[in-house]
Design a protein around this motif. Structure first.
Motif, mmCIF file in Angstrom:
data_model
loop_
_atom_site.group_PDB
_atom_site.id
_atom_site.type_symbol
_atom_site.label_atom_id
_atom_site.label_comp_id
_atom_site.label_asym_id
_atom_site.label_seq_id
_atom_site.Cartn_x
_atom_site.Cartn_y
_atom_site.Cartn_z
ATOM 1 N N MET A 1 -59.507 -25.169 31.533
ATOM 2 C CA MET A 1 -60.365 -26.216 31.005
ATOM 3 C C MET A 1 -60.389 -26.186 29.485
ATOM 4 S SD MET A 1 -62.180 -28.635 32.064
ATOM 5 C CE MET A 1 -63.415 -29.733 31.507
ATOM 6 N N GLU A 2 -60.264 -24.998 28.913
ATOM 7 C CA GLU A 2 -60.303 -24.900 27.453
ATOM 8 C C GLU A 2 -59.051 -25.514 26.823
ATOM 9 O OE1 GLU A 2 -60.936 -20.868 26.372
ATOM 10 O OE2 GLU A 2 -62.782 -20.712 27.527
ATOM 11 N N ALA A 3 -57.961 -25.498 27.559
ATOM 12 C CA ALA A 3 -56.723 -26.058 27.021
ATOM 13 C C ALA A 3 -56.835 -27.565 26.845
ATOM 14 C CB ALA A 3 -55.562 -25.720 27.936
ATOM 15 N N ILE A 4 -57.590 -28.212 27.701
ATOM 16 C CA ILE A 4 -57.725 -29.669 27.599
ATOM 17 C C ILE A 4 -58.470 -30.058 26.328
ATOM 18 C CG2 ILE A 4 -59.894 -30.194 28.800
ATOM 19 C CD1 ILE A 4 -58.110 -32.174 30.431
ATOM 20 N N TYR A 5 -59.325 -29.193 25.838
ATOM 21 C CA TYR A 5 -60.023 -29.465 24.579
ATOM 22 C C TYR A 5 -59.050 -29.452 23.395
ATOM 23 C CZ TYR A 5 -64.328 -28.687 27.189
ATOM 24 O OH TYR A 5 -65.347 -28.762 28.098
ATOM 25 N N LEU A 6 -57.959 -28.774 23.539
ATOM 26 C CA LEU A 6 -56.929 -28.752 22.502
ATOM 27 C C LEU A 6 -55.900 -29.864 22.721
ATOM 28 C CD1 LEU A 6 -55.650 -27.259 20.070
ATOM 29 C CD2 LEU A 6 -54.362 -25.927 21.743
ATOM 30 N N LEU A 7 -55.544 -30.119 23.960
ATOM 31 C CA LEU A 7 -54.488 -31.080 24.251
ATOM 32 C C LEU A 7 -54.905 -32.533 24.016
ATOM 33 C CD1 LEU A 7 -52.926 -29.494 27.444
ATOM 34 C CD2 LEU A 7 -52.023 -29.485 25.120
ATOM 35 N N ILE A 8 -56.134 -32.879 24.274
ATOM 36 C CA ILE A 8 -56.587 -34.263 24.068
ATOM 37 C C ILE A 8 -56.530 -34.651 22.587
ATOM 38 C CG2 ILE A 8 -58.594 -35.798 24.207
ATOM 39 C CD1 ILE A 8 -59.159 -34.593 26.949
ATOM 40 N N PRO A 9 -57.045 -33.840 21.669
ATOM 41 C CA PRO A 9 -56.900 -34.229 20.250
ATOM 42 C C PRO A 9 -55.437 -34.289 19.783
ATOM 43 C CG PRO A 9 -58.591 -32.563 20.469
ATOM 44 C CD PRO A 9 -57.923 -32.688 21.799
ATOM 45 N N ILE A 10 -54.591 -33.396 20.280
ATOM 46 C CA ILE A 10 -53.178 -33.438 19.913
ATOM 47 C C ILE A 10 -52.545 -34.727 20.427
ATOM 48 C CG2 ILE A 10 -50.946 -32.356 20.346
ATOM 49 C CD1 ILE A 10 -52.364 -29.648 20.229
ATOM 50 N N ALA A 11 -52.867 -35.123 21.644
ATOM 51 C CA ALA A 11 -52.336 -36.368 22.203
ATOM 52 C C ALA A 11 -52.822 -37.573 21.400
ATOM 53 C CB ALA A 11 -52.733 -36.495 23.661
ATOM 54 N N LEU A 12 -54.065 -37.562 20.977
ATOM 55 C CA LEU A 12 -54.594 -38.661 20.178
ATOM 56 C C LEU A 12 -53.905 -38.735 18.808
ATOM 57 C CD1 LEU A 12 -58.389 -38.477 21.058
ATOM 58 C CD2 LEU A 12 -56.710 -40.166 21.816
ATOM 59 N N VAL A 13 -53.614 -37.590 18.224
ATOM 60 C CA VAL A 13 -52.904 -37.575 16.940
ATOM 61 C C VAL A 13 -51.503 -38.146 17.114
ATOM 62 C CG1 VAL A 13 -51.903 -36.059 15.180
ATOM 63 C CG2 VAL A 13 -54.260 -35.713 15.931
ATOM 64 N N PHE A 14 -50.805 -37.745 18.171
ATOM 65 C CA PHE A 14 -49.475 -38.295 18.449
ATOM 66 C C PHE A 14 -49.543 -39.800 18.659
ATOM 67 C CE2 PHE A 14 -47.758 -34.049 20.079
ATOM 68 C CZ PHE A 14 -47.072 -33.814 18.899
ATOM 69 N N LEU A 15 -50.548 -40.275 19.354
ATOM 70 C CA LEU A 15 -50.712 -41.701 19.602
ATOM 71 C C LEU A 15 -50.922 -42.464 18.299
ATOM 72 C CD1 LEU A 15 -51.036 -43.985 21.708
ATOM 73 C CD2 LEU A 15 -53.485 -43.487 21.656
#
Length: 68
Positions: A1-15
């Motif tokens: 669950m903690e990984a999703i807190y990192l992956l969502i902002p990274i995905a938003l930056v890529f977007l």
């Protein structure tokens, strides 16, 4: 669950970066003429490259011999 807190902002930056690159390309005219490059491959006006001058002289000598 903690990984999703990192992956969502990274995905938003890529977007945001991808959308920025797209709008930059549209603004600079990358999509203005889509047909020229498609036709350029069909109507190639380039002459074939010759390796060296000996090939040219051999070809002209052979064509002259055939005509005689």
């Amino acid at each position: 669950m903690e990984a999703i807190y990192l992956l969502i902002p990274i995905a938003l930056v890529f977007l945001v970066v991808a959308i920025g690159i797209f709008f930059w390309a549209v603004k600079n005219g990358q999509y203005d003429d889509l047909n020229t490059e498609a036709r350029r491959i069909l109507f190639d006006n380039d002459k074939p490259a010759v390796k060296n001058k000996a090939d040219i002289s051999d070809k002209t000598a052979n064509s002259e011999n055939k005509t005689q």
